[in-house]
Scaffold this motif. Structure first.
Motif, PDB file in Angstrom:
ATOM      1  N   TRP A  26       0.869  -1.239   0.034  1.00  0.00           N
ATOM      2  CA  TRP A  26      -0.113  -0.120  -0.088  1.00  0.00           C
ATOM      3  C   TRP A  26       1.088   1.375  -0.030  1.00  0.00           C
ATOM      4  CZ3 TRP A  26       0.433   3.714   3.786  1.00  0.00           C
ATOM      5  CH2 TRP A  26       0.808   3.403   4.897  1.00  0.00           C
ATOM      6  N   GLN A  27       2.030   1.166   0.592  1.00  0.00           N
ATOM      7  CA  GLN A  27       2.861   2.301   0.583  1.00  0.00           C
ATOM      8  C   GLN A  27       3.370   2.584  -0.761  1.00  0.00           C
ATOM      9  OE1 GLN A  27       3.508  -0.470   2.503  1.00  0.00           O
ATOM     10  NE2 GLN A  27       4.462   0.076   4.196  1.00  0.00           N
ATOM     11  N   TYR A  28       3.900   1.572  -1.521  1.00  0.00           N
ATOM     12  CA  TYR A  28       4.163   2.000  -3.033  1.00  0.00           C
ATOM     13  C   TYR A  28       3.115   2.560  -3.737  1.00  0.00           C
ATOM     14  CZ  TYR A  28       6.558   0.839  -7.282  1.00  0.00           C
ATOM     15  OH  TYR A  28       7.029   0.681  -8.550  1.00  0.00           O
ATOM     16  N   ASN A  29       1.976   1.885  -3.595  1.00  0.00           N
ATOM     17  CA  ASN A  29       0.935   2.204  -4.597  1.00  0.00           C
ATOM     18  C   ASN A  29       0.398   3.590  -4.164  1.00  0.00           C
ATOM     19  OD1 ASN A  29       0.277  -0.193  -6.602  1.00  0.00           O
ATOM     20  ND2 ASN A  29       0.808  -1.152  -4.612  1.00  0.00           N
ATOM     21  N   MET A  30       0.242   4.001  -3.126  1.00  0.00           N
ATOM     22  CA  MET A  30      -0.255   5.220  -2.602  1.00  0.00           C
ATOM     23  C   MET A  30       0.374   6.361  -3.226  1.00  0.00           C
ATOM     24  SD  MET A  30      -1.147   6.910   1.111  1.00  0.00           S
ATOM     25  CE  MET A  30      -2.574   5.845   1.509  1.00  0.00           C
ATOM     26  N   ILE A  85      -0.278   9.124  -6.351  1.00  0.00           N
ATOM     27  CA  ILE A  85      -0.251  10.691  -6.263  1.00  0.00           C
ATOM     28  C   ILE A  85       1.142  11.354  -6.982  1.00  0.00           C
ATOM     29  CG2 ILE A  85       0.808  12.331  -4.579  1.00  0.00           C
ATOM     30  CD1 ILE A  85      -0.282  10.567  -2.249  1.00  0.00           C
ATOM     31  N   LEU A  86       2.119  10.640  -7.324  1.00  0.00           N
ATOM     32  CA  LEU A  86       2.992  10.932  -8.410  1.00  0.00           C
ATOM     33  C   LEU A  86       2.541  11.044  -9.752  1.00  0.00           C
ATOM     34  CD1 LEU A  86       6.348   9.476  -7.339  1.00  0.00           C
ATOM     35  CD2 LEU A  86       5.641  11.591  -7.022  1.00  0.00           C
ATOM     36  N   ILE A  87       1.580   9.977 -10.135  1.00  0.00           N
ATOM     37  CA  ILE A  87       1.079  10.018 -11.409  1.00  0.00           C
ATOM     38  C   ILE A  87      -0.064  11.101 -11.667  1.00  0.00           C
ATOM     39  CG2 ILE A  87      -0.640   8.865 -12.832  1.00  0.00           C
ATOM     40  CD1 ILE A  87       0.574   6.173 -11.794  1.00  0.00           C
ATOM     41  N   VAL A  88      -0.777  11.596 -10.708  1.00  0.00           N
ATOM     42  CA  VAL A  88      -1.650  12.701 -10.691  1.00  0.00           C
ATOM     43  C   VAL A  88      -0.966  13.869 -11.088  1.00  0.00           C
ATOM     44  CG1 VAL A  88      -3.419  14.071  -9.621  1.00  0.00           C
ATOM     45  CG2 VAL A  88      -3.405  11.552  -9.506  1.00  0.00           C
ATOM     46  N   ILE A  89       0.217  14.024 -10.361  1.00  0.00           N
ATOM     47  CA  ILE A  89       0.763  15.234 -10.361  1.00  0.00           C
ATOM     48  C   ILE A  89       1.625  15.335 -11.669  1.00  0.00           C
ATOM     49  CG2 ILE A  89       3.115  16.470  -9.632  1.00  0.00           C
ATOM     50  CD1 ILE A  89       2.460  15.229  -6.653  1.00  0.00           C
ATOM     51  N   ILE A 102      -5.576   4.920 -11.136  1.00  0.00           N
ATOM     52  CA  ILE A 102      -6.452   3.684 -10.760  1.00  0.00           C
ATOM     53  C   ILE A 102      -5.785   2.400 -11.760  1.00  0.00           C
ATOM     54  CG2 ILE A 102      -8.692   2.546 -10.659  1.00  0.00           C
ATOM     55  CD1 ILE A 102      -9.963   5.229  -9.945  1.00  0.00           C
ATOM     56  N   PHE A 103      -5.711   2.826 -13.081  1.00  0.00           N
ATOM     57  CA  PHE A 103      -5.223   1.803 -13.850  1.00  0.00           C
ATOM     58  C   PHE A 103      -3.749   1.215 -13.556  1.00  0.00           C
ATOM     59  CE2 PHE A 103      -8.299   2.634 -16.774  1.00  0.00           C
ATOM     60  CZ  PHE A 103      -8.822   1.732 -17.625  1.00  0.00           C
ATOM     61  N   ALA A 104      -2.907   2.318 -12.831  1.00  0.00           N
ATOM     62  CA  ALA A 104      -1.472   1.974 -12.362  1.00  0.00           C
ATOM     63  C   ALA A 104      -1.452   1.012 -11.415  1.00  0.00           C
ATOM     64  CB  ALA A 104      -0.712   3.309 -12.359  1.00  0.00           C
ATOM     65  N   ILE A 105      -2.372   1.380 -10.457  1.00  0.00           N
ATOM     66  CA  ILE A 105      -2.278   0.523  -9.113  1.00  0.00           C
ATOM     67  C   ILE A 105      -3.352  -0.658  -9.028  1.00  0.00           C
ATOM     68  CG2 ILE A 105      -1.597   2.800  -7.869  1.00  0.00           C
ATOM     69  CD1 ILE A 105      -4.504   2.588  -6.659  1.00  0.00           C
ATOM     70  N   GLY A 108      -3.770  -3.980 -15.734  1.00  0.00           N
ATOM     71  CA  GLY A 108      -3.653  -2.325 -15.610  1.00  0.00           C
ATOM     72  C   GLY A 108      -2.049  -2.155 -15.619  1.00  0.00           C
ATOM     73  N   GLY A 109      -1.592  -1.352 -14.795  1.00  0.00           N
ATOM     74  CA  GLY A 109      -0.217  -0.683 -14.920  1.00  0.00           C
ATOM     75  C   GLY A 109       0.571  -0.181 -16.211  1.00  0.00           C
ATOM     76  N   THR A 110       1.639  -0.068 -16.240  1.00  0.00           N
ATOM     77  CA  THR A 110       2.391   0.510 -17.469  1.00  0.00           C
ATOM     78  C   THR A 110       2.200  -0.577 -18.552  1.00  0.00           C
ATOM     79  OG1 THR A 110       3.837   1.531 -15.656  1.00  0.00           O
ATOM     80  CG2 THR A 110       4.714   1.324 -18.084  1.00  0.00           C
ATOM     81  N   SER A 111       2.367  -1.745 -17.919  1.00  0.00           N
ATOM     82  CA  SER A 111       2.458  -2.974 -19.097  1.00  0.00           C
ATOM     83  C   SER A 111       1.085  -2.798 -19.875  1.00  0.00           C
ATOM     84  CB  SER A 111       2.488  -4.169 -18.647  1.00  0.00           C
ATOM     85  OG  SER A 111       3.691  -4.316 -17.837  1.00  0.00           O
ATOM     86  N   LEU A 112      -0.059  -2.776 -19.397  1.00  0.00           N
ATOM     87  CA  LEU A 112      -1.281  -2.770 -20.051  1.00  0.00           C
ATOM     88  C   LEU A 112      -1.465  -1.375 -20.798  1.00  0.00           C
ATOM     89  CD1 LEU A 112      -3.724  -4.504 -20.764  1.00  0.00           C
ATOM     90  CD2 LEU A 112      -4.996  -3.257 -19.005  1.00  0.00           C
ATOM     91  N   LEU A 113      -1.163  -0.427 -20.292  1.00  0.00           N
ATOM     92  CA  LEU A 113      -1.428   1.037 -21.061  1.00  0.00           C
ATOM     93  C   LEU A 113      -0.231   1.057 -22.285  1.00  0.00           C
ATOM     94  CD1 LEU A 113      -2.018   3.196 -18.002  1.00  0.00           C
ATOM     95  CD2 LEU A 113      -3.627   2.447 -19.863  1.00  0.00           C
ATOM     96  N   ILE A 114       0.888   0.665 -21.976  1.00  0.00           N
ATOM     97  CA  ILE A 114       1.891   0.627 -23.065  1.00  0.00           C
ATOM     98  C   ILE A 114       1.211  -0.215 -24.372  1.00  0.00           C
ATOM     99  CG2 ILE A 114       4.031   0.060 -23.839  1.00  0.00           C
ATOM    100  CD1 ILE A 114       5.073   1.004 -21.384  1.00  0.00           C
ATOM    101  N   MET A 115       0.737  -1.518 -24.005  1.00  0.00           N
ATOM    102  CA  MET A 115       0.456  -2.295 -25.246  1.00  0.00           C
ATOM    103  C   MET A 115      -0.935  -1.582 -25.702  1.00  0.00           C
ATOM    104  SD  MET A 115       0.818  -6.299 -23.525  1.00  0.00           S
ATOM    105  CE  MET A 115      -0.637  -5.966 -21.998  1.00  0.00           C
ATOM    106  N   VAL A 116      -1.813  -1.306 -24.878  1.00  0.00           N
ATOM    107  CA  VAL A 116      -3.080  -0.486 -25.752  1.00  0.00           C
ATOM    108  C   VAL A 116      -2.694   0.296 -26.534  1.00  0.00           C
ATOM    109  CG1 VAL A 116      -4.938   0.645 -25.248  1.00  0.00           C
ATOM    110  CG2 VAL A 116      -4.642  -1.430 -23.872  1.00  0.00           C
ATOM    111  N   GLY A 117      -1.572   1.567 -25.803  1.00  0.00           N
ATOM    112  CA  GLY A 117      -1.401   2.666 -26.778  1.00  0.00           C
ATOM    113  C   GLY A 117      -0.789   2.340 -28.038  1.00  0.00           C
ATOM    114  N   VAL A 118       0.242   1.286 -27.871  1.00  0.00           N
ATOM    115  CA  VAL A 118       1.213   0.763 -29.322  1.00  0.00           C
ATOM    116  C   VAL A 118       0.167   0.239 -30.051  1.00  0.00           C
ATOM    117  CG1 VAL A 118       2.971  -0.559 -30.085  1.00  0.00           C
ATOM    118  CG2 VAL A 118       3.143   0.551 -27.705  1.00  0.00           C
ATOM    119  N   VAL A 119      -0.598  -0.728 -29.869  1.00  0.00           N
ATOM    120  CA  VAL A 119      -1.556  -1.263 -30.789  1.00  0.00           C
ATOM    121  C   VAL A 119      -2.462  -0.321 -31.490  1.00  0.00           C
ATOM    122  CG1 VAL A 119      -3.531  -2.957 -30.813  1.00  0.00           C
ATOM    123  CG2 VAL A 119      -1.551  -3.616 -29.455  1.00  0.00           C
TER     124      VAL A 119
END
Length: 458
Positions: free
Chosen positions: A326-330, A334-338, A394-397, A417-428
């Protein structure tokens, strides 16, 4: 299904597009083949079994998630001590650094405005900076695998050369740097002669390479002793498809700002009058920053994990080494929103858009041209960026949310979700769009040629 098959036939019949796709596939095969070549000083057969022991070691579970995340971007090359262990990520890091420096360095700002010649110079600067990043990352990587994963004191058979010697470090660093530059070259060649963005495609291929093994491991866990059975696998697959669809929606969602263009027409007596022109739209994306906020945040998330070395007894800091804590994902969310607001602000120049509209006779209905238009666009962009940033976080965590409650293995959870899924969707989506553009251009050319052939000679 019939239309899909016909589309595939059209792609194959178009020679230029067919050659580009085959060229891209060939470069991908070269990249995947190179990722299985180990460093000359390391026994590849021993490394595989030792890393597997490490990942299943009860005392190392906190680091296993981080290792899996790093390895996923290189298609497993990171965990195989391959010559491509650094992958394409040093080039991505260098590109981010150059992009951020472009905000503060006047010389780089001038290059960004110089057109093709400026882009070529920026690309050259990025390449040299990639070498510098590799020279920093390569020793850290070698130090990690020799001190943590395969320590020489316990596993001397994993090495052909003693890892503390010059003959191990110097050739290994040179080879790792060369491997990363080779990956960069492959990506640029795909962009120039293939289809899609080559760098993004190599990242996607590295991510997809780990999917079959992760899925098989999840099936084995769920259908084995203590698992939920085959019905849970079906639920996971349906949920994964739903997450993909939502990621596609997030990637393509836009807010259309109507634009009215006016034209001047001469009235009687030599005066001018304004007449209405064509109505168009400014499409402001809900997630204008794409996956870049996640990449920025991911780069910073390794810093808290390094702080645990200062106080290894602190359980709170230790949580930052586990990507599912939970520490890592919180902090990650926050960093992703910023970074979503930060990256959107530097990539969408609302002042320039307002000036271009005013110069070309365009205006937003009920909004005055100039500063009022700029403020209006900035207000709309801020309102749509906030929900976009929240959904992106939300997707990232999401992997941490489904891990344990739905998905039982770390590897398969990283694909929710996370970086993996969003990169795959964007590239496709980007690659499919380029293919569609080629097909549309082909049909357009054919239509014009048929019309010309039917035009009688005068």
């Amino acid at each position: 299904m019939k239309e899909f098959i016909q589309t595939l036939k059209n792609i194959w019949n178009l020679k230029e597009l067919r050659e580009k796709i085959l060229y891209t596939l060939g470069m991908i095969l070269v990249y995947r083949f190179a990722s299985y070549i180990s460093l000359p000083a390391i026994n590849m057969a021993q490394v595989g079994s030792l890393l597997e022991q490490y990942q299943h070691n009860g005392g190392s579970k906190q680091g296993a998630g981080l290792l899996g995340l790093l390895s996923s971007f290189t298609g497993g090359a990171f965990s195989r001590a391959s010559i491509m262990a650094l992958g394409i990520m040093p080039y991505i890091s260098a590109s981010i650094i150059v992009q951020l420096m472009g905000m503060a360095v006047p010389y780089l700002q001038k290059l960004q405005k110089d057109g093709e010649s400026g882009r070529n110079t920026l690309n050259q600067i990025t390449r040299w900076l990639t070498i510098a990043v590799c020279l920093v990352q390569a020793p850290f990587y070698l130090g990690t695998i020799t001190s943590v994963f395969i320590p020489y004191a316990q596993f001397q058979s994993a090495y052909y050369v003693e890892p503390t010697s010059f003959m191990f470090w110097f050739p290994s660093v040179v080879i790792l740097v060369a491997g990363s530059l080779f990956a960069m070259w492959l990506g640029e060649k795909i962009t120039d002669k293939g289809i899609g963005n080559g760098i993004s495609i190599l990242i996607m291929v590295g991510i997809l390479a780990g999917f079959p093994g992760a899925f098989i491991q999840e099936v084995s866990t769920q259908t084995g002793k203590g698992g939920a059975g085959a019905i849970m696998i079906l639920i996971e697959v349906l949920l994964w498809i739903l997450v993909i669809l939502l990621a596609v929606v997030l990637s393509v969602a836009v807010r259309k700002i109507p634009i009215q263009y006016v034209s001047r027409a001469h009235a009687r007596g030599g005066g001018n009058r304004m007449s209405q022109g064509a109505r168009q739209w400014i499409p402001l994306k809900v997630n204008a920053a794409g996956v870049m906020p996640i990449i920025f945040a991911q780069a910073l998330m390794f810093v808290p994990g390094l702080l645990t070395k200062l106080d290894e007894t602190n359980t709170f800091l230790a949580g930052f080494k586990n990507v599912f804590s939970w520490q890592y994902n919180m902090l990650f969310a926050i960093l992703i929103v910023i970074f979503s607001f930060f990256y959107t602000a530097i990539t969408i120049p609302v002042n320039q858009i307002a000036d271009d509209l005013k110069r070309n006779g365009g205006l937003i209905p009920k909004v005055r041209p100039g500063k009022e238009t700029s403020d209006y666009l900035d207000d709309i962009l801020s309102k749509i960026t906030l929900p976009g940033a929240i959904f992106l976080s939300i997707f990232a965590i999401l992997p941490a949310l489904v891990r344990g409650s739905i998905v039982q293995t770390d590897g398969f959870a990283l694909f929710f979700g996370g970086t993996s899924l969003l990169i795959m969707v964007g590239v496709v989506l980007d690659t499919v769009q380029q293919i569609n553009t080629y097909l549309l251009n082909h049909h357009y050319d054919g239509l014009m040629q048929s019309k010309l052939s039917r035009t009688p000679n005068k």
